[in-house]
Design an enzyme around this catalytic site. Structure first.
Site, PDB file in Angstrom:
ATOM      1  N   SER A 132      -2.833  -5.478   5.931  1.00  0.00           N
ATOM      2  CA  SER A 132      -1.435  -5.829   6.214  1.00  0.00           C
ATOM      3  C   SER A 132      -0.534  -5.551   5.026  1.00  0.00           C
ATOM      4  O   SER A 132      -0.941  -5.677   3.876  1.00  0.00           O
ATOM      5  CB  SER A 132      -1.321  -7.309   6.580  1.00  0.00           C
ATOM      6  OG  SER A 132       0.038  -7.624   6.814  1.00  0.00           O
ATOM      7  N   LYS A 186      -6.812 -10.355  11.560  1.00  0.00           N
ATOM      8  CA  LYS A 186      -5.608  -9.512  11.430  1.00  0.00           C
ATOM      9  C   LYS A 186      -4.778  -9.556  12.718  1.00  0.00           C
ATOM     10  O   LYS A 186      -3.541  -9.561  12.684  1.00  0.00           O
ATOM     11  CB  LYS A 186      -6.001  -8.066  11.087  1.00  0.00           C
ATOM     12  CG  LYS A 186      -4.820  -7.074  11.072  1.00  0.00           C
ATOM     13  CD  LYS A 186      -3.766  -7.471  10.041  1.00  0.00           C
ATOM     14  CE  LYS A 186      -2.714  -6.429   9.730  1.00  0.00           C
ATOM     15  NZ  LYS A 186      -1.902  -5.928  10.794  1.00  0.00           N
ATOM     16  N   HIS A 189      -2.946 -12.690  12.671  1.00  0.00           N
ATOM     17  CA  HIS A 189      -1.863 -12.503  11.690  1.00  0.00           C
ATOM     18  C   HIS A 189      -0.665 -11.850  12.380  1.00  0.00           C
ATOM     19  O   HIS A 189       0.481 -12.271  12.245  1.00  0.00           O
ATOM     20  CB  HIS A 189      -2.359 -11.634  10.525  1.00  0.00           C
ATOM     21  CG  HIS A 189      -1.272 -11.062   9.666  1.00  0.00           C
ATOM     22  ND1 HIS A 189      -0.476 -10.000  10.068  1.00  0.00           N
ATOM     23  CD2 HIS A 189      -0.824 -11.403   8.437  1.00  0.00           C
ATOM     24  CE1 HIS A 189       0.402  -9.718   9.123  1.00  0.00           C
ATOM     25  NE2 HIS A 189       0.204 -10.552   8.119  1.00  0.00           N
ATOM     26  N   ASN A 190      -0.944 -10.813  13.154  1.00  0.00           N
ATOM     27  CA  ASN A 190       0.139 -10.103  13.822  1.00  0.00           C
ATOM     28  C   ASN A 190       0.792 -10.942  14.915  1.00  0.00           C
ATOM     29  O   ASN A 190       1.997 -10.842  15.136  1.00  0.00           O
ATOM     30  CB  ASN A 190      -0.368  -8.772  14.404  1.00  0.00           C
ATOM     31  CG  ASN A 190      -0.510  -7.709  13.330  1.00  0.00           C
ATOM     32  OD1 ASN A 190      -0.695  -8.036  12.164  1.00  0.00           O
ATOM     33  ND2 ASN A 190      -0.430  -6.452  13.707  1.00  0.00           N
ATOM     34  N   GLU A 193       3.090 -12.982  13.172  1.00  0.00           N
ATOM     35  CA  GLU A 193       4.189 -12.069  12.776  1.00  0.00           C
ATOM     36  C   GLU A 193       5.194 -11.904  13.939  1.00  0.00           C
ATOM     37  O   GLU A 193       6.410 -11.995  13.748  1.00  0.00           O
ATOM     38  CB  GLU A 193       3.570 -10.722  12.384  1.00  0.00           C
ATOM     39  CG  GLU A 193       4.519  -9.574  12.111  1.00  0.00           C
ATOM     40  CD  GLU A 193       3.740  -8.263  11.853  1.00  0.00           C
ATOM     41  OE1 GLU A 193       2.848  -8.269  10.989  1.00  0.00           O
ATOM     42  OE2 GLU A 193       4.031  -7.253  12.525  1.00  0.00           O
TER      43      GLU A 193
HETATM   44  C1  6PG Z   1       1.148  -5.429   9.004  1.00  0.00           C
HETATM   45  C2  6PG Z   1       1.806  -5.099  10.303  1.00  0.00           C
HETATM   46  C3  6PG Z   1       1.404  -3.731  10.736  1.00  0.00           C
HETATM   47  C4  6PG Z   1       2.270  -3.138  11.791  1.00  0.00           C
HETATM   48  C5  6PG Z   1       2.182  -3.838  13.086  1.00  0.00           C
HETATM   49  C6  6PG Z   1       3.401  -3.652  13.920  1.00  0.00           C
HETATM   50  O1  6PG Z   1       0.527  -6.474   8.963  1.00  0.00           O
HETATM   51  O2  6PG Z   1       1.292  -4.658   8.069  1.00  0.00           O
HETATM   52  O3  6PG Z   1       1.467  -6.046  11.264  1.00  0.00           O
HETATM   53  O4  6PG Z   1       0.059  -3.795  11.058  1.00  0.00           O
HETATM   54  O5  6PG Z   1       3.592  -3.140  11.358  1.00  0.00           O
HETATM   55  O6  6PG Z   1       1.097  -3.254  13.754  1.00  0.00           O
HETATM   56  O7  6PG Z   1       3.048  -3.968  15.182  1.00  0.00           O
HETATM   57  P1  6PG Z   1       3.922  -3.664  16.416  1.00  0.00           P
HETATM   58  O8  6PG Z   1       4.213  -2.193  16.427  1.00  0.00           O
HETATM   59  O9  6PG Z   1       3.092  -4.114  17.538  1.00  0.00           O
HETATM   60  O10 6PG Z   1       5.187  -4.464  16.220  1.00  0.00           O
END
Ligand code: 6PG
Length: 469
Positions: A132, A186, A189-190, A193
């Protein structure tokens, strides 16, 4: 074998791959590169300055493997799904026992489990590493969540620690469990996010549509919040975004961007896995849903004149302070929901996840890094009642101090017709979890009424039926 002794290769020299290659080179390793479009490798090497001597271009996967002395460690930074399988299938006949494949993409953890089994059956080692931090993180220090055998991780730990982000000197990388554990963490985590980004967007929407503020007026508010309890990468990003001017028109950049949000799948996977394990990921689900609805632009355009109440747009009377409190509460609850999902997965897959360590490796480098994570780590290191974040002294106080703001924001936004799905979900989740006696006594009675499913009594052990028929 230590990775320091392994020769290193990288497949997928896009934005992330280029940045990671430079980070690895800067930490003293030679690395051989292959990309479907060779011009990106040329560009990387041309612009690499003194690091160029550590980067070697290869013309094909065969050439990549031939240029590397065994034992080899090959990192895949290709889009999740088929490209990962295609890379593995191309590599397997070329590699030899002792070699390792490392998937650094946003892979579905179930696919990582299957790939680990397949690669290990061929006598090779496999690591699934969630990385990430975007391109900036990959270049100067990402947060990394690793899954694989303890031995494979130990072999690579020195270099992973070297390239990782550091929080007060502590490298933001950890071995979290076998095969898919790193990619699962991860994914969650997303999910967090997504929730955090959505709640921030909802706050922006209240300022823009409810209070009629311009982006240039909203930006300083976020900038100020970033000095307080909301201090985080994403609040800083928001302040920067809202301050930016479109070079073409001179308007605020944000006002020139079409309001259709993309998604690659990790937020959705978090929700699917949570529900599959019988967990609520309501705040994250609301965020995924908001992106889905945002894509239905044509329907929204058609619906506005039809479904919007006639007359003036309602004025929103919501305090700025309350919006800040709503985001603080929502953020705590989104983290709490994420960690609850991790807890369920740890039980289901017998991973023994170390929640405190996960919070620690999220303190720097990753997208959801915020000043709250250090306190989350401390809470998990202490004796947490029922293992639940919201019950810790620290976070229960933050929640009770700030939930009034969230309540007023959700109520005010609802009355004004401003959608705040993730903030509403956060409030509903909070109000449900804080009630010792909820309303599902009725659900149980109904189930028993129509299906004789039985219920538990408040005053007696065993399964019971009601006097319905
Ligand atoms: C990270 C982000 C990265 C990416 C996402 C965006 O942790 O660096 O999460 O992995 O920006 O995959 O995801 P979406 O395109 O689904 O918003």
């Amino acid at each position: 074998m230590k990775m320091a002794q392994a020769s290193m290769g990288l497949i997928g020299v896009g934005t992330m791959g280029s940045a990671l290659a430079l980070n690895i080179a800067e930490n003293g390793h030679d690395i051989t590169l292959w990309n479907l479009d060779p011009s990106t490798v040329d560009a990387l090497i041309n612009d690499a300055g003194e690091l160029a001597s550590k980067l070697t271009k290869s013309d094909s996967i065969e050439d990549l493997v031939a240029k590397m002395a065994p034992p080899r460690a090959i990192i895949l930074l290709v889009p999740a799904g088929k490209p990962v399988d295609m890379s593995i299938d191309a590599l397997l006949p070329l590699l030899s026992p002792g070699d390792t494949i490392i998937d650094g993409g946003n892979s579905d953890f179930r696919e990582t489990q299957a790939r680990t089994a397949k690669v290990e059956a061929a006598g090779l080692a496999y690591l699934g590493v969630g990385v990430s931090g975007g391109a900036e993180g990959a270049r100067h220090g990402p947060s990394m969540m690793a899954g694989g055998t303890a031995k494979t991780y130990a072999d690579f730990e020195p270099v992973l620690q070297a390239i990782a982000a550091k929080f007060e000197g502590d490298p933001c990388v950890a071995h979290l469990g076998p095969d898919g554990a790193g990619h699962f963490v991860k994914t969650v985590h997303n999910g967090i996010e997504y929730a955090d980004m959505q709640m921030i967007a909802e706050a922006y929407g209240i300022f823009r549509d409810g209070k009629g503020l311009a982006a240039s007026e909203i930006a300083p508010i976020f900038r100020r919040w970033n000095e307080g309890a909301l201090d985080s990468y994403m609040i800083g990003v928001t302040a920067d975004v809202l301050s930016a001017t479109d070079p073409k028109t001179g308007s605020a950049m944000i006002d020139m961007i079409v309001d259709k949000a993309g998604q690659k799948g990790t937020g959705r996977w978090t929700v699917i896995e949570a529900i599959r394990m019988g967990q609520s990921a309501s705040i994250i689900e609301a965020a995924v849903g908001a992106r889905v609805l945002s894509s239905e632009k044509e329907t929204r355009v058609a619906a506005e004149p039809l479904l919007s109440p006639a007359g003036e747009d309602p004025v929103v009377v919501i305090d700025e302070q309350d919006i800040e409190s709503a985001l603080i509460t929502g953020r705590v609850l989104a983290y709490a929901q994420g960690f609850r999902i991790l807890l369920a997965a740890s039980d289901e897959f017998e991973w023994s996840l170390d929640y405190a360590r996960i919070a620690e490796i999220w303190r720097a480098g990753c997208i959801i890094r915020s000043s709250m994570l250090d306190d989350i780590a401390s809470a998990f290191r202490s004796d947490l009642p029922h293992g639940r974040l919201i019950l810790s002294d620290h976070f229960s106080k933050i929640l009770t101090d700030n939930v009034g703001g969230l309540r007023r924001v959700v109520a005010g936004a609802a009355l004004a017709g401003i959608p705040v799905p993730s903030l509403s979900a956060a409030l509903a989740w909070f109000d449900t979890i804080r009630k010792a006696r909820g309303f599902t006594d009725l659900t149980q009675a109904q189930r028993d009424y129509f299906g004789a499913h039985s219920f538990k009594r408040t005053d007696e052990e065993g399964n019971h039926h009601g006097p319905w028929h």
